[in-house]
Design a protein around this motif. Structure first.
Motif, mmCIF file in Angstrom:
data_model
loop_
_atom_site.group_PDB
_atom_site.id
_atom_site.type_symbol
_atom_site.label_atom_id
_atom_site.label_comp_id
_atom_site.label_asym_id
_atom_site.label_seq_id
_atom_site.Cartn_x
_atom_site.Cartn_y
_atom_site.Cartn_z
ATOM 1 N N SER A 214 0.833 -1.205 0.000
ATOM 2 C CA SER A 214 0.000 0.000 0.000
ATOM 3 C C SER A 214 0.866 1.254 0.000
ATOM 4 N N TYR A 218 1.027 4.283 -2.926
ATOM 5 C CA TYR A 218 0.853 5.725 -2.741
ATOM 6 C C TYR A 218 2.102 6.495 -3.149
ATOM 7 N N LEU A 221 1.963 6.906 -6.865
ATOM 8 C CA LEU A 221 1.029 7.979 -7.242
ATOM 9 C C LEU A 221 1.644 9.351 -6.968
ATOM 10 N N SER A 222 2.335 9.463 -5.821
ATOM 11 C CA SER A 222 2.953 10.743 -5.472
ATOM 12 C C SER A 222 4.071 11.093 -6.442
#
Length: 415
Positions: A214, A218, A221-222
């Motif tokens: 997870s 993220y 995505l960042s």
């Protein structure tokens, strides 16, 4: 006629009230409820010794007797079936604690034995009788090695000496069998522990992998959004987080696999500088906070990459954590190849480890508890030692040329 010969070993005559407890500690059966006892099946070695005693003595019956607080029983016998009798009825119990070898041409003529049920005809009619105490290394008398016959007889000095030698061998055989049982029990416990470890690893694998996956999602995505921001540092920070997170995920996968399969080591060609570079990236925050300086020589060698990274990370982290107050850590990682073996060394200028502690700190959960030491679990060096052993090598701790410690990981044919 009675020959009484001094035994060669000291004899313990005290503590007879705790006799069963001592026998139990030595791995010998003791009476159960109702004075019943499970006589063990004689081992091949004990049976061979009692058969040899019959040959040496020239007598038809020989036995290895263990004498408890209340009973006598045989762990091996020749010329008769093993039996259990009360200590009160035992011929061997009469004088076995004296620590002397006894030889009687005719037991019925000796007042100590003439009324014994195995002499007076109640249970037997023993005439010739010889016994040698079984004295353990600590002086405790376990019982006797005895020989007997229904007819009067004699033993030569050479035969008596032969029985005494065999008695010493019986004591050694009993001790070896106890140690073998203890080793077998320890092996069973180790196998049980390994099974529990594998089950534990399987249970936690889901809980460890999912959060890391997870986090990496993220981060990805960042990273995509960071391409549209003018601050280049953000992208750099995210790259560091992504790299460390991915290595952590790889480490979880491989360490769990290692625990599950019992140590599946997969060596591949490695670069020492590349490994240390990855470790330094993972430890960047603590290195910067302590103003640590790390220098590394390059070396190409073969090892399991994940386990070697864990090992180096633990050692470099320790060098930073156990630095001297007010002295920035200076750490040097070197590698040397010689005669098919490899030695990787992590050298620091920290507190050091005293010679008396260098072995024991490799055991799990051992910490030195020195003033100023940071908290810890005592598993870091133990893990490093286990990784080295799993690779067929060893870990060695020594002093530096000045203050500090040298930890050497020996890998290869000379380890």
């Amino acid at each position: 006629m009675c020959w009484v010969v001094p035994a060669g070993a000291p004899v313990v005559r005290v503590g007879e009230l705790a006799r069963d407890a001592v026998l139990s500690r030595k791995g010998l059966p003791i009476p159960g409820p109702g004075l019943r006892i499970a006589v063990p099946v004689p081992s091949e070695r004990l049976q061979n010794l009692v058969e040899l005693a019959r040959t040496v003595s020239g007598q038809p019956v020989t036995a290895i007797n263990i004498i408890t607080e209340d009973l006598q029983y045989q762990v091996a016998s020749a010329g008769m079936e093993p039996y259990v009798c009360s200590r009160e009825d035992s011929m061997c119990a009469v004088g076995f604690l004296n620590g002397t070898s006894t030889v009687l041409e005719d037991a019925s003529l000796d007042p100590r034995y003439s009324s014994n049920p195995y002499v007076d005809g109640t249970r037997g009619a023993v005439r010739f009788y010889a016994s040698v105490p079984l004295v353990s290394d600590d002086g405790f008398v376990l019982g006797t090695l005895c020989a007997g016959a229904r007819e009067p007889g004699q033993l030569s000095d050479r035969q008596r000496q032969g029985l005494e030698i065999l008695a010493a061998e019986v004591v050694e055989a009993l001790a070896l069998e106890r140690r073998a049982r203890e080793l077998a029990s320890a092996l069973t416990e180790a196998q049980r522990s390994n099974t529990l470890l594998a089950e534990f690893a399987g249970r936690i694998s889901h809980d460890l992998r999912n959060p890391l996956t997870s986090i990496l999602g993220y981060v990805e995505l960042s990273q995509a959004e960071a391409q549209n921001t003018p601050d280049a540092n953000i992208a750099q920070y995210l790259d560091v987080v992504a790299g460390s997170g991915q290595r952590m995920l790889d480490m979880v996968e491989d360490v769990l696999a290692y625990a599950t399969v019992g140590g599946d080591v997969r060596p591949v060609p490695l670069s020492l500088t590349a490994l240390v570079s990855e470790v330094l990236q993972d430890l960047d925050a603590s290195l910067e906070a302590s103003s640590a300086v790390v220098d590394c020589d390059d070396l190409s060698f073969s090892a399991d990459p994940v386990q070697m990274r864990v090992l180096l990370q633990n050692l470099i982290h320790n060098s930073v954590a156990y630095c001297r107050p007010g002295v920035p850590p200076v750490i040097r990682v070197t590698g040397q190849r010689r005669d098919g073996s490899v030695a990787v060394r992590v050298i620091d200028n920290g507190k050091g480890i005293s010679e008396s502690d260098r072995e024991r700190v490799l055991d799990p959960l051992v910490r030195l508890h020195r003033e100023g030491d940071p908290p810890g679990t005592g598993l870091g060096l133990a893990t490093c030692a286990r990784i080295a052993a799993a690779a067929g090598g060893r870990l060695e701790i020594g002093p530096a040329s000045g203050p500090g410690t040298v930890v050497t990981i020996h890998l290869g044919s000379d380890s």
